[in-house]
Design a protein around this motif. Structure first.
Motif, PDB file in Angstrom:
ATOM      1  N   TYR A  66       0.868  -1.511  -0.201  1.00 53.18           N
ATOM      2  CA  TYR A  66       0.080   0.468  -0.147  1.00 53.18           C
ATOM      3  C   TYR A  66       0.774   1.125   0.024  1.00 53.18           C
ATOM      4  CZ  TYR A  66       0.864   0.575   5.004  1.00 53.18           C
ATOM      5  OH  TYR A  66       1.655   0.625   6.264  1.00 53.18           O
ATOM      6  N   VAL A  67       2.234   1.184   1.042  1.00 50.46           N
ATOM      7  CA  VAL A  67       3.332   2.650   0.476  1.00 50.46           C
ATOM      8  C   VAL A  67       3.245   2.412  -0.299  1.00 50.46           C
ATOM      9  CG1 VAL A  67       5.058   3.822   1.085  1.00 50.46           C
ATOM     10  CG2 VAL A  67       3.827   2.640   3.476  1.00 50.46           C
ATOM     11  N   LEU A  68       3.445   1.902  -1.886  1.00 56.61           N
ATOM     12  CA  LEU A  68       4.371   1.995  -2.677  1.00 56.61           C
ATOM     13  C   LEU A  68       3.148   2.380  -3.494  1.00 56.61           C
ATOM     14  CD1 LEU A  68       6.313   1.481  -4.778  1.00 56.61           C
ATOM     15  CD2 LEU A  68       5.687  -0.613  -5.368  1.00 56.61           C
ATOM     16  N   ALA A  69       1.944   1.897  -3.322  1.00 54.07           N
ATOM     17  CA  ALA A  69       1.043   3.016  -3.862  1.00 54.07           C
ATOM     18  C   ALA A  69       0.048   4.288  -3.710  1.00 54.07           C
ATOM     19  CB  ALA A  69      -0.216   1.864  -4.514  1.00 54.07           C
ATOM     20  N   ASN A  70       0.788   4.099  -2.185  1.00 57.95           N
ATOM     21  CA  ASN A  70       0.031   5.562  -2.580  1.00 57.95           C
ATOM     22  C   ASN A  70       1.203   7.118  -2.554  1.00 57.95           C
ATOM     23  OD1 ASN A  70      -2.457   5.795  -0.684  1.00 57.95           O
ATOM     24  ND2 ASN A  70      -1.283   3.476  -0.431  1.00 57.95           N
ATOM     25  N   LEU A  71       2.391   6.595  -2.416  1.00 58.10           N
ATOM     26  CA  LEU A  71       3.548   7.220  -2.975  1.00 58.10           C
ATOM     27  C   LEU A  71       3.408   8.444  -4.016  1.00 58.10           C
ATOM     28  CD1 LEU A  71       6.680   5.621  -2.164  1.00 58.10           C
ATOM     29  CD2 LEU A  71       5.871   7.659  -0.991  1.00 58.10           C
ATOM     30  N   VAL A  72       2.713   7.665  -5.029  1.00 61.12           N
ATOM     31  CA  VAL A  72       2.606   7.928  -6.621  1.00 61.12           C
ATOM     32  C   VAL A  72       0.970   8.298  -6.988  1.00 61.12           C
ATOM     33  CG1 VAL A  72       2.052   7.300  -9.073  1.00 61.12           C
ATOM     34  CG2 VAL A  72       4.102   6.317  -7.716  1.00 61.12           C
ATOM     35  N   ALA A  73      -0.729   7.286  -6.500  1.00 58.32           N
ATOM     36  CA  ALA A  73      -1.893   8.069  -6.436  1.00 58.32           C
ATOM     37  C   ALA A  73      -2.322   9.203  -5.469  1.00 58.32           C
ATOM     38  CB  ALA A  73      -2.926   6.776  -6.070  1.00 58.32           C
ATOM     39  N   VAL A  74      -1.964   9.795  -4.136  1.00 59.11           N
ATOM     40  CA  VAL A  74      -2.088  10.346  -2.773  1.00 59.11           C
ATOM     41  C   VAL A  74      -1.572  11.853  -3.949  1.00 59.11           C
ATOM     42  CG1 VAL A  74      -1.951  11.319  -0.980  1.00 59.11           C
ATOM     43  CG2 VAL A  74      -2.358   8.701  -0.868  1.00 59.11           C
ATOM     44  N   PRO A  75      -0.275  12.024  -4.409  1.00 60.00           N
ATOM     45  CA  PRO A  75       0.470  13.109  -4.452  1.00 60.00           C
ATOM     46  C   PRO A  75      -0.327  13.426  -6.000  1.00 60.00           C
ATOM     47  CG  PRO A  75       2.211  12.218  -3.972  1.00 60.00           C
ATOM     48  CD  PRO A  75       1.040  11.183  -3.551  1.00 60.00           C
ATOM     49  N   LEU A  76      -0.653  12.483  -6.440  1.00 63.12           N
ATOM     50  CA  LEU A  76      -1.502  12.921  -7.955  1.00 63.12           C
ATOM     51  C   LEU A  76      -3.017  13.303  -8.264  1.00 63.12           C
ATOM     52  CD1 LEU A  76      -1.060  13.065 -10.905  1.00 63.12           C
ATOM     53  CD2 LEU A  76      -1.508  10.085 -10.995  1.00 63.12           C
ATOM     54  N   THR A  77      -3.815  12.419  -6.927  1.00 61.21           N
ATOM     55  CA  THR A  77      -5.151  12.987  -6.166  1.00 61.21           C
ATOM     56  C   THR A  77      -4.945  14.746  -5.701  1.00 61.21           C
ATOM     57  OG1 THR A  77      -5.566  10.606  -6.004  1.00 61.21           O
ATOM     58  CG2 THR A  77      -7.336  12.432  -4.718  1.00 61.21           C
ATOM     59  N   ALA A  78      -3.905  14.958  -5.148  1.00 62.16           N
ATOM     60  CA  ALA A  78      -4.094  16.037  -4.008  1.00 62.16           C
ATOM     61  C   ALA A  78      -3.744  17.382  -5.122  1.00 62.16           C
ATOM     62  CB  ALA A  78      -2.778  16.018  -2.955  1.00 62.16           C
ATOM     63  N   LEU A  79      -2.720  17.221  -6.276  1.00 61.05           N
ATOM     64  CA  LEU A  79      -1.687  17.954  -6.606  1.00 61.05           C
ATOM     65  C   LEU A  79      -3.020  18.373  -8.183  1.00 61.05           C
ATOM     66  CD1 LEU A  79       2.040  17.649  -6.012  1.00 61.05           C
ATOM     67  CD2 LEU A  79      -0.028  18.888  -4.717  1.00 61.05           C
ATOM     68  N   VAL A  80      -3.420  17.118  -8.698  1.00 56.62           N
ATOM     69  CA  VAL A  80      -4.026  17.023 -10.499  1.00 56.62           C
ATOM     70  C   VAL A  80      -4.938  16.951 -10.169  1.00 56.62           C
ATOM     71  CG1 VAL A  80      -3.084  16.231 -12.309  1.00 56.62           C
ATOM     72  CG2 VAL A  80      -1.481  16.516 -11.078  1.00 56.62           C
ATOM     73  N   VAL A  81      -5.487  15.782  -9.542  1.00 60.69           N
ATOM     74  CA  VAL A  81      -7.034  15.422 -10.037  1.00 60.69           C
ATOM     75  C   VAL A  81      -8.299  16.179 -10.080  1.00 60.69           C
ATOM     76  CG1 VAL A  81      -8.502  13.498  -9.716  1.00 60.69           C
ATOM     77  CG2 VAL A  81      -5.563  12.365 -10.774  1.00 60.69           C
ATOM     78  N   LEU A  82      -8.549  16.187  -8.291  1.00 57.44           N
ATOM     79  CA  LEU A  82      -8.860  16.720  -7.960  1.00 57.44           C
ATOM     80  C   LEU A  82      -8.927  18.197  -8.476  1.00 57.44           C
ATOM     81  CD1 LEU A  82      -9.605  15.382  -4.144  1.00 57.44           C
ATOM     82  CD2 LEU A  82     -11.297  16.284  -5.759  1.00 57.44           C
ATOM     83  N   PRO A  83      -8.212  19.017  -7.961  1.00 57.66           N
ATOM     84  CA  PRO A  83      -7.888  20.461  -8.306  1.00 57.66           C
ATOM     85  C   PRO A  83      -8.356  20.599  -9.651  1.00 57.66           C
ATOM     86  CG  PRO A  83      -5.509  19.855  -6.759  1.00 57.66           C
ATOM     87  CD  PRO A  83      -6.419  18.322  -7.663  1.00 57.66           C
ATOM     88  N   LEU A  84      -8.242  20.187 -10.085  1.00 58.35           N
ATOM     89  CA  LEU A  84      -7.964  20.092 -11.931  1.00 58.35           C
ATOM     90  C   LEU A  84     -10.271  19.595 -12.170  1.00 58.35           C
ATOM     91  CD1 LEU A  84      -6.612  18.031 -14.068  1.00 58.35           C
ATOM     92  CD2 LEU A  84      -7.325  20.821 -14.123  1.00 58.35           C
ATOM     93  N   GLY A  85     -10.367  18.394 -10.922  1.00 54.56           N
ATOM     94  CA  GLY A  85     -11.812  18.330 -10.775  1.00 54.56           C
ATOM     95  C   GLY A  85     -12.733  19.469 -10.547  1.00 54.56           C
ATOM     96  N   MET A  86     -11.711  20.117  -9.209  1.00 57.51           N
ATOM     97  CA  MET A  86     -12.508  21.439  -8.655  1.00 57.51           C
ATOM     98  C   MET A  86     -12.754  22.635  -9.767  1.00 57.51           C
ATOM     99  SD  MET A  86     -10.229  20.968  -5.393  1.00 57.51           S
ATOM    100  CE  MET A  86     -11.237  23.456  -4.720  1.00 57.51           C
ATOM    101  N   ALA A  87     -11.271  23.242 -10.541  1.00 56.95           N
ATOM    102  CA  ALA A  87     -11.715  24.244 -11.904  1.00 56.95           C
ATOM    103  C   ALA A  87     -12.786  23.379 -13.145  1.00 56.95           C
ATOM    104  CB  ALA A  87     -10.605  24.029 -12.499  1.00 56.95           C
ATOM    105  N   ALA A  88     -12.812  21.801 -13.308  1.00 59.16           N
ATOM    106  CA  ALA A  88     -14.831  21.703 -14.019  1.00 59.16           C
ATOM    107  C   ALA A  88     -15.588  21.795 -13.969  1.00 59.16           C
ATOM    108  CB  ALA A  88     -13.899  19.682 -13.915  1.00 59.16           C
TER     109      ALA A  88
END
Length: 697
Positions: free
Chosen positions: A442-464
């Motif tokens: 789980y640590v390995l997957a979260n190292l990529v998924a959590v920052p990507l969600t926080a910095l890219v995915v959700l901010p782009l969703g809010m802008a959408a």
């Protein structure tokens, strides 16, 4: 004489030194008693839900009154007063859980045939295979409105427009809460009881909308959420679009099972469960953006502190996000916790503290005590406790100032790994207890998924969401889908690693209770005494691995019979394929090979011997005419009506599970240990009525 004095004085000095050390240690823990009050209250709630009979109301009142008298009597003694306060908190938690149970309506009498349902729709869920509606105060065949709602899946292809607030009419087959697949299994009945749900089913006629909804904020909000989800699914493919719709509207039922399983296997299921992580990202983004923009206004900064403006904007944004995702319990709980953090920021206090966590836990226990036995409550609060305590102890090591960019990046990565390790490690024992599985990477997957969600995915969703009124949301949804696609690829890669998902056998309740006590000691104490929490944690983890699976399992309908036989689990199936029960059974015999087959194919002449001849499986009563030999356990999916019965032999047939629910048997040198669902659940308000016992002639 002098030697005698020295001999006497030495023990006295040792005792005095020990008292001094104890006093210093006790002084260092001053003020920590309050932090343990939620632990005690939660223990009282869990004790209430673990009972097999409903206690009388006067017992809760008497226990709370006795604990209060004890507290007053011991008020002058510091240690005794603390113990009495914990006892009082436990009794109050016990009483609050019972009060919540008394406030719920009684179970719905579910008809065993097709029924005409009329009522008001309160929710429309989009599923990968169709739609599902929830109907409040339903009338069944024209009867008086029921106190509990029903949930019905519409027929495939039924595209009648329906929304929350509409009055509808349809015919459906309804079913009450299913009994656990095995004794001690997941308790669906209790979940439905406290959610206000009375029955679920599927439509057998087209949906007829008899009256459209009158305008109202609730129906308008629901329509807005459904419209946003439809726009997202129109612009993105189903694999990424369903996840984007979940993050922005909370409609997680649209996610295909394959993508959901990929996230679970990689330890990323928390990204799909909209709760604390998501609202933290939304409110944190709004807070940082507002403080940045406020810095350009000299007029504003001279009159209002920027942190107050940013906190208000972040809170309002959090409320809006909670509304868009449906105001479900986890998001409301997370919003309340985030509001406490913002209040601390405005007051100039620590934004995250153990005291704030304790207040949030106590508030939730008072509002919804039924949430305490669930995985969401236990996993979220254990994770937050570990994060706060862990960063109190180690946070300075991840300072990012004063060095080169390479070291800053390394420290960022280390901080992310440390955060994932703390949150995932603290919540993993509870996930293993509830779901019987562990995701070691789980640590390995979260190292990529959590920052990507926080910095890219959700901010782009809010802008959408901001661009949707202008019909320009595709500008943000497309790159948002790219980000989700990267997370999916990472999840598939991690999920494809060897032993990415380890299934474990069900654990006893005392094992996870030991882990919880140990985590509380580790996280809430300040002095070296906190390390005493390692003992119950280790003991609990060891106890979770020592559970012995049953030798025989019989499903609640007896259509599945599982027998452990020399390292292989033979599952005999009678009647229709029961995939749901099979999925529930899989972790019970984790790591063992399973062979599933129809009873006519597996048993020659309708008879099978297993477990070295100690277990006999019979297709029906006719198969018993050849005798039952020396078998200790005789099992059949059909009524045996007295066949094969003799002293010392256990006979389990269709009538047995009808009376007592699922049955588990452990074979010992001295006989068989029987455990039934009726023994585990007992007679509680949320348990469907058991059939009256009767004796065969």
């Amino acid at each position: 004489m002098d030697g005698a004095l020295i001999t006497v004085e030495r023990p006295v000095r040792v005792m005095a030194a020990m008292r001094a050390r104890a006093g210093i240690r006790l002084g260092s823990e001053r003020g920590r008693l309050f932090l343990f009050l939620p632990v005690a209250a939660g223990a009282g709630i869990l004790i209430y839900f673990d009972l097999t009979r409903e206690p009388p109301v006067w017992l809760s009142v008497a226990m709370a009154g006795g604990a209060l008298v004890l507290l007053v009597a011991l008020w002058r003694q510091v240690a005794a007063r603390g113990v009495a306060a914990l006892i009082l908190a436990a009794t109050l938690g016990f009483g609050r859980a019972q009060l919540q149970t008394l406030a719920m309506p009684s179970l719905l009498a579910v008809p065993h045939h097709g029924v005409t349902i009329t009522g008001r729709v309160v929710a429309v869920d989009l599923l990968p295979t169709g739609r599902r509606i929830s109907i409040a105060s339903p009338r069944l065949n024209g009867s008086a409105p029921a106190a509990r709602a029903v949930r019905v899946k519409l027929r495939r292809g039924d595209d009648v427009a329906v929304e929350a607030g509409d009055t509808v009419r349809l015919r459906a087959l309804l079913y009450g809460a299913s009994r656990p697949a095995y004794p001690g299994g997941w308790n669906f009945a209790r979940d439905q009881f406290f959610s206000g749900l009375g029955a679920v089913g599927f439509a057998i006629s087209p949906l007829d909308v008899t009256a459209r909804a009158s305008p109202g904020w609730f129906s308008a909000l629901r329509q807005l959420r459904e419209a946003i989800a439809a726009r997202i699914l129109a612009d993105l493919p189903i694999d990424t679009g369903s996840i984007a719709a979940t993050l922005l509207t909370g409609f997680e039922d649209a996610i295909p099972p394959a993508e959901r399983q990929v996230f679970i296997t990689a330890g990323l299921a928390h990204i799909l469960a909209v709760a604390g992580l998501h609202i933290g990202i939304v409110m944190g983004t709004l807070y940082a953006l507002t403080r940045f923009l406020a810095g350009f206004s000299e007029y504003l900064l001279l009159r209002v502190p920027a942190k107050i403006v940013a906190s208000l904007v972040a809170f309002l944004g959090g409320v809006a996000y909670a509304a868009l995702t449906g105001f479900h319990v986890p998001i409301v709980r997370s919003l309340a916790m985030a509001a406490l953090v913002l209040a601390g920021v405005i007051a100039g206090r620590r934004a995250l503290s153990l005291r704030g966590l304790a207040l949030a836990a106590l508030a939730l226990m008072l509002i919804e005590p039924q949430a305490v036995p669930g995985p969401s409550f236990q996993m979220s609060f254990s994770a937050v406790l570990a994060l706060i305590a862990g960063y109190e102890a180690m946070g300075r090591r991840f300072s990012i100032g004063g060095e080169g960019h390479g070291r800053k990046l390394l420290r960022h990565v280390a901080a992310l790994a440390f955060t994932s390790f703390l949150a995932g490690g603290a919540s993993m024992p509870f996930a293993a207890y509830h779901f019987q599985q562990i995701e070691p990477y789980y640590v390995l997957a979260n190292l990529v998924a959590v920052p990507l969600t926080a910095l890219v995915v959700l901010p782009l969703g809010m802008a959408a969401l901001v661009l949707m009124p202008l019909h320009l949301e595709r500008l943000m949804l497309i790159p948002m889908g790219w980000g989700i696609g990267i997370i999916l690829r990472v999840a598939r890669f991690v999920g494809g690693l060897p032993h990415a998902l380890i299934e474990i056998s069900p654990s006893p309740g005392y094992a996870v209770a030991l882990v919880a006590v140990g985590l509380a000691l580790l996280g809430l104490l300040r002095s070296g005494a906190r390390f005493s929490g390692l003992v119950p944690v280790v003991l609990g983890l060891v106890a979770m691995t020592l559970g012995r699976p049953p030798d025989v399992l019989v499903s609640p309908t007896a259509n599945l019979i599982g027998v452990r036989d020399a390292g292989v689990v033979r599952i005999v199936q009678a009647g229709r394929v029961d995939k749901f029960t099979l999925d529930q059974w899989r972790p019970v015999w984790a790591g063992m090979t399973s062979k599933v087959g129809r009873i006519g194919d597996v048993c020659d002449g309708g008879r099978c011997l297993a477990a070295q001849g100690r277990v006999l499986i019979l297709a029906d009563r006719d198969a018993a005419r050849a005798g039952c030999g020396d078998a200790l356990i005789v099992v059949s999916p059909r009524p045996l009506r007295g066949a094969c019965r003799k002293p010392g032999r256990v006979v389990i047939d269709r009538f047995t599970v009808w009376r007592d629910g699922a049955v588990a048997v452990r074979l010992t040198k001295h006989g068989a240990m029987i455990r039934t669902d009726r023994m585990v659940q007992g007679d509680r308000p949320w348990v469907p009525p058991w059939p009256r016992r009767w004796h065969r002639r």
